[in-house]
Scaffold this motif. Structure first.
Motif, PDB file in Angstrom:
ATOM      1  N   ALA A  25       0.831  -1.210   0.000  1.00  8.46           N
ATOM      2  CA  ALA A  25       0.000   0.000   0.000  1.00  8.46           C
ATOM      3  C   ALA A  25       0.862   1.255   0.000  1.00  8.46           C
ATOM      4  CB  ALA A  25      -0.938  -0.011   1.208  1.00  8.46           C
ATOM      5  N   ALA A  26       1.936   1.226   0.782  1.00 11.27           N
ATOM      6  CA  ALA A  26       2.817   2.395   0.853  1.00 11.27           C
ATOM      7  C   ALA A  26       3.513   2.646  -0.484  1.00 11.27           C
ATOM      8  CB  ALA A  26       3.846   2.203   1.970  1.00 11.27           C
ATOM      9  N   PHE A  27       3.988   1.577  -1.124  1.00  9.41           N
ATOM     10  CA  PHE A  27       4.630   1.749  -2.435  1.00  9.41           C
ATOM     11  C   PHE A  27       3.642   2.277  -3.466  1.00  9.41           C
ATOM     12  CE2 PHE A  27       8.275  -1.210  -1.366  1.00  9.41           C
ATOM     13  CZ  PHE A  27       9.282  -0.288  -1.650  1.00  9.41           C
ATOM     14  N   LEU A  28       2.416   1.729  -3.497  1.00  5.81           N
ATOM     15  CA  LEU A  28       1.441   2.185  -4.491  1.00  5.81           C
ATOM     16  C   LEU A  28       1.020   3.621  -4.222  1.00  5.81           C
ATOM     17  CD1 LEU A  28      -0.090   1.552  -7.030  1.00  5.81           C
ATOM     18  CD2 LEU A  28      -1.888   0.503  -5.631  1.00  5.81           C
ATOM     19  N   THR A  29       0.865   3.981  -2.966  1.00  7.52           N
ATOM     20  CA  THR A  29       0.532   5.363  -2.620  1.00  7.52           C
ATOM     21  C   THR A  29       1.663   6.290  -3.057  1.00  7.52           C
ATOM     22  OG1 THR A  29      -0.827   4.666  -0.754  1.00  7.52           O
ATOM     23  CG2 THR A  29       0.001   6.934  -0.714  1.00  7.52           C
ATOM     24  N   HIS A  30       2.894   5.913  -2.749  1.00  6.50           N
ATOM     25  CA  HIS A  30       4.071   6.730  -3.056  1.00  6.50           C
ATOM     26  C   HIS A  30       4.289   6.843  -4.573  1.00  6.50           C
ATOM     27  CE1 HIS A  30       8.071   8.444  -2.413  1.00  6.50           C
ATOM     28  NE2 HIS A  30       8.547   7.562  -3.260  1.00  6.50           N
ATOM     29  N   GLU A  59      14.325   2.965   4.713  1.00  4.58           N
ATOM     30  CA  GLU A  59      15.551   2.895   3.903  1.00  4.58           C
ATOM     31  C   GLU A  59      15.331   3.338   2.461  1.00  4.58           C
ATOM     32  OE1 GLU A  59      17.992  -0.759   6.031  1.00  4.58           O
ATOM     33  OE2 GLU A  59      16.964  -1.149   4.147  1.00  4.58           O
ATOM     34  N   VAL A  60      14.089   3.199   1.980  1.00  2.54           N
ATOM     35  CA  VAL A  60      13.786   3.618   0.606  1.00  2.54           C
ATOM     36  C   VAL A  60      12.967   4.912   0.588  1.00  2.54           C
ATOM     37  CG1 VAL A  60      14.026   1.311  -0.392  1.00  2.54           C
ATOM     38  CG2 VAL A  60      11.780   2.055   0.444  1.00  2.54           C
ATOM     39  N   GLY A  61      12.967   5.621   1.717  1.00  4.32           N
ATOM     40  CA  GLY A  61      12.359   6.945   1.773  1.00  4.32           C
ATOM     41  C   GLY A  61      10.854   6.970   1.946  1.00  4.32           C
ATOM     42  N   ILE A  62      10.261   5.873   2.444  1.00  2.00           N
ATOM     43  CA  ILE A  62       8.819   5.834   2.657  1.00  2.00           C
ATOM     44  C   ILE A  62       8.548   5.591   4.138  1.00  2.00           C
ATOM     45  CG2 ILE A  62       6.647   4.682   2.088  1.00  2.00           C
ATOM     46  CD1 ILE A  62       7.883   3.944  -0.624  1.00  2.00           C
ATOM     47  N   ASP A  63       7.804   6.504   4.753  1.00  2.00           N
ATOM     48  CA  ASP A  63       7.511   6.436   6.187  1.00  2.00           C
ATOM     49  C   ASP A  63       6.165   5.753   6.412  1.00  2.00           C
ATOM     50  OD1 ASP A  63       7.174   6.796   8.896  1.00  2.00           O
ATOM     51  OD2 ASP A  63       7.117   8.982   8.809  1.00  2.00           O
ATOM     52  N   VAL A  64       6.191   4.573   7.033  1.00  2.00           N
ATOM     53  CA  VAL A  64       4.946   3.879   7.376  1.00  2.00           C
ATOM     54  C   VAL A  64       4.761   3.812   8.896  1.00  2.00           C
ATOM     55  CG1 VAL A  64       4.832   2.524   5.245  1.00  2.00           C
ATOM     56  CG2 VAL A  64       5.994   1.573   7.248  1.00  2.00           C
ATOM     57  N   SER A  65       5.534   4.605   9.618  1.00  2.00           N
ATOM     58  CA  SER A  65       5.504   4.541  11.083  1.00  2.00           C
ATOM     59  C   SER A  65       4.156   4.937  11.669  1.00  2.00           C
ATOM     60  CB  SER A  65       6.618   5.402  11.680  1.00  2.00           C
ATOM     61  OG  SER A  65       6.438   6.762  11.341  1.00  2.00           O
ATOM     62  N   ALA A  66       3.385   5.752  10.974  1.00  2.00           N
ATOM     63  CA  ALA A  66       2.087   6.193  11.501  1.00  2.00           C
ATOM     64  C   ALA A  66       0.939   5.273  11.072  1.00  2.00           C
ATOM     65  CB  ALA A  66       1.805   7.620  11.044  1.00  2.00           C
ATOM     66  N   GLU A  67       1.219   4.284  10.245  1.00  2.00           N
ATOM     67  CA  GLU A  67       0.171   3.375   9.771  1.00  2.00           C
ATOM     68  C   GLU A  67      -0.263   2.425  10.888  1.00  2.00           C
ATOM     69  OE1 GLU A  67      -1.354   3.663   6.870  1.00  2.00           O
ATOM     70  OE2 GLU A  67      -0.010   5.300   6.347  1.00  2.00           O
ATOM     71  N   THR A  68      -1.512   2.007  10.835  1.00  2.00           N
ATOM     72  CA  THR A  68      -2.007   1.018  11.800  1.00  2.00           C
ATOM     73  C   THR A  68      -2.714  -0.093  11.043  1.00  2.00           C
ATOM     74  OG1 THR A  68      -4.049   2.282  12.067  1.00  2.00           O
ATOM     75  CG2 THR A  68      -2.322   2.664  13.693  1.00  2.00           C
ATOM     76  N   PRO A  69      -2.527  -1.333  11.490  1.00  2.00           N
ATOM     77  CA  PRO A  69      -3.237  -2.448  10.860  1.00  2.00           C
ATOM     78  C   PRO A  69      -4.745  -2.263  10.980  1.00  2.00           C
ATOM     79  CG  PRO A  69      -1.384  -3.262  12.128  1.00  2.00           C
ATOM     80  CD  PRO A  69      -1.533  -1.803  12.469  1.00  2.00           C
ATOM     81  N   LYS A  70      -5.445  -2.603   9.897  1.00  2.00           N
ATOM     82  CA  LYS A  70      -6.894  -2.447   9.835  1.00  2.00           C
ATOM     83  C   LYS A  70      -7.542  -3.802   9.559  1.00  2.00           C
ATOM     84  CE  LYS A  70      -5.662   0.886   6.906  1.00  2.00           C
ATOM     85  NZ  LYS A  70      -4.365   0.994   7.475  1.00  2.00           N
ATOM     86  N   ILE A 116      13.799  -8.992   5.362  1.00  2.00           N
ATOM     87  CA  ILE A 116      12.691  -8.172   4.867  1.00  2.00           C
ATOM     88  C   ILE A 116      13.068  -7.396   3.614  1.00  2.00           C
ATOM     89  CG2 ILE A 116      11.203  -6.195   5.439  1.00  2.00           C
ATOM     90  CD1 ILE A 116      11.072  -7.333   8.292  1.00  2.00           C
ATOM     91  N   ARG A 117      14.313  -6.993   3.479  1.00  2.00           N
ATOM     92  CA  ARG A 117      14.704  -6.192   2.304  1.00  2.00           C
ATOM     93  C   ARG A 117      14.334  -6.858   0.977  1.00  2.00           C
ATOM     94  NH1 ARG A 117      19.934  -4.889   5.362  1.00  2.00           N
ATOM     95  NH2 ARG A 117      19.539  -2.786   6.153  1.00  2.00           N
ATOM     96  N   PRO A 118      14.650  -8.159   0.776  1.00  2.00           N
ATOM     97  CA  PRO A 118      14.267  -8.755  -0.510  1.00  2.00           C
ATOM     98  C   PRO A 118      12.755  -8.840  -0.712  1.00  2.00           C
ATOM     99  CG  PRO A 118      15.503 -10.348   0.848  1.00  2.00           C
ATOM    100  CD  PRO A 118      15.470  -9.040   1.583  1.00  2.00           C
ATOM    101  N   ILE A 119      12.000  -9.024   0.365  1.00  2.00           N
ATOM    102  CA  ILE A 119      10.535  -9.031   0.265  1.00  2.00           C
ATOM    103  C   ILE A 119      10.064  -7.646  -0.167  1.00  2.00           C
ATOM    104  CG2 ILE A 119       8.354  -9.354   1.520  1.00  2.00           C
ATOM    105  CD1 ILE A 119       9.990 -11.207   3.466  1.00  2.00           C
ATOM    106  N   ARG A 120      10.604  -6.627   0.474  1.00  2.00           N
ATOM    107  CA  ARG A 120      10.274  -5.223   0.129  1.00  2.00           C
ATOM    108  C   ARG A 120      10.560  -4.967  -1.349  1.00  2.00           C
ATOM    109  NH1 ARG A 120      14.689  -1.516   2.253  1.00  2.00           N
ATOM    110  NH2 ARG A 120      15.679  -2.479   0.455  1.00  2.00           N
ATOM    111  N   ASP A 121      11.718  -5.416  -1.807  1.00  2.00           N
ATOM    112  CA  ASP A 121      12.113  -5.151  -3.193  1.00  2.00           C
ATOM    113  C   ASP A 121      11.216  -5.907  -4.183  1.00  2.00           C
ATOM    114  OD1 ASP A 121      14.044  -3.543  -2.061  1.00  2.00           O
ATOM    115  OD2 ASP A 121      15.687  -4.963  -2.387  1.00  2.00           O
ATOM    116  N   GLN A 122      10.793  -7.123  -3.823  1.00  2.00           N
ATOM    117  CA  GLN A 122       9.863  -7.881  -4.678  1.00  2.00           C
ATOM    118  C   GLN A 122       8.526  -7.142  -4.753  1.00  2.00           C
ATOM    119  OE1 GLN A 122       9.369 -11.879  -3.206  1.00  2.00           O
ATOM    120  NE2 GLN A 122      11.576 -12.241  -3.130  1.00  2.00           N
TER     121      GLN A 122
END
Length: 136
Positions: A25-30, A59-70, A116-122
């Motif tokens: 979601a963060a990547f698509l939003t960004h 590390e890739v410039g996307i902040d998800v620290s304020a997100e909460t699971p829904k 997690i890095r390779p999962i993030r990159d995939q």
């Protein structure tokens, strides 16, 4: 039905909504830059986003620290044109007329940053492909 001029909408679903679906979601939003409506949810949401996922995204410039699971709702599925599941099994309700994709990705739960890095990159690569389809 939405008018053709409206933005495409995508829902990302995983069990805890604390890792894969949050990253997607963060990547698509960004990367979508407002061109796509983005939602994420979990069939059994965690209390917080995985801290290692937060760090990996930072590390890739996307902040998800304020997100909460829904929690996954029928309404969220109905409001989305594309539903992408990531290991939620049969927990996701299926409605006619929706496009469903199941992305096989390792679960970052209880994993360290190195795993997690390779999962993030995939996920990023898949989002770039999806974005090309949705906004073509």
């Amino acid at each position: 039905m939405k008018p053709p001029s409206s933005r495409p909408s995508v829902l990302f679903v995983c069990v805890h909504n604390a890792g894969r679906s949050q990253m997607a979601a963060a990547f698509l939003t960004h990367l979508g830059d407002g061109r796509v409506e983005v939602r994420s949810a979990g069939s059994a949401p965690a209390d917080a986003v995985n801290p290692a996922v937060v760090e990996a995204m930072a590390e890739v410039g996307i902040d998800v620290s304020a997100e909460t699971p829904k929690v996954l709702t029928v309404e969220a599925v109905q409001a989305s044109e594309v539903v992408i599941t990531m290991g939620c099994g049969d927990a996701c309700p299926v409605f006619p007329g929706k496009r469903y994709l199941d992305w096989k990705l390792d679960d970052p739960a209880a994993q360290g940053l190195e795993a997690i890095r390779p999962i993030r990159d995939q996920i990023e690569a898949r989002i770039r492909g999806l974005l090309g389809e949705l906004t073509a």
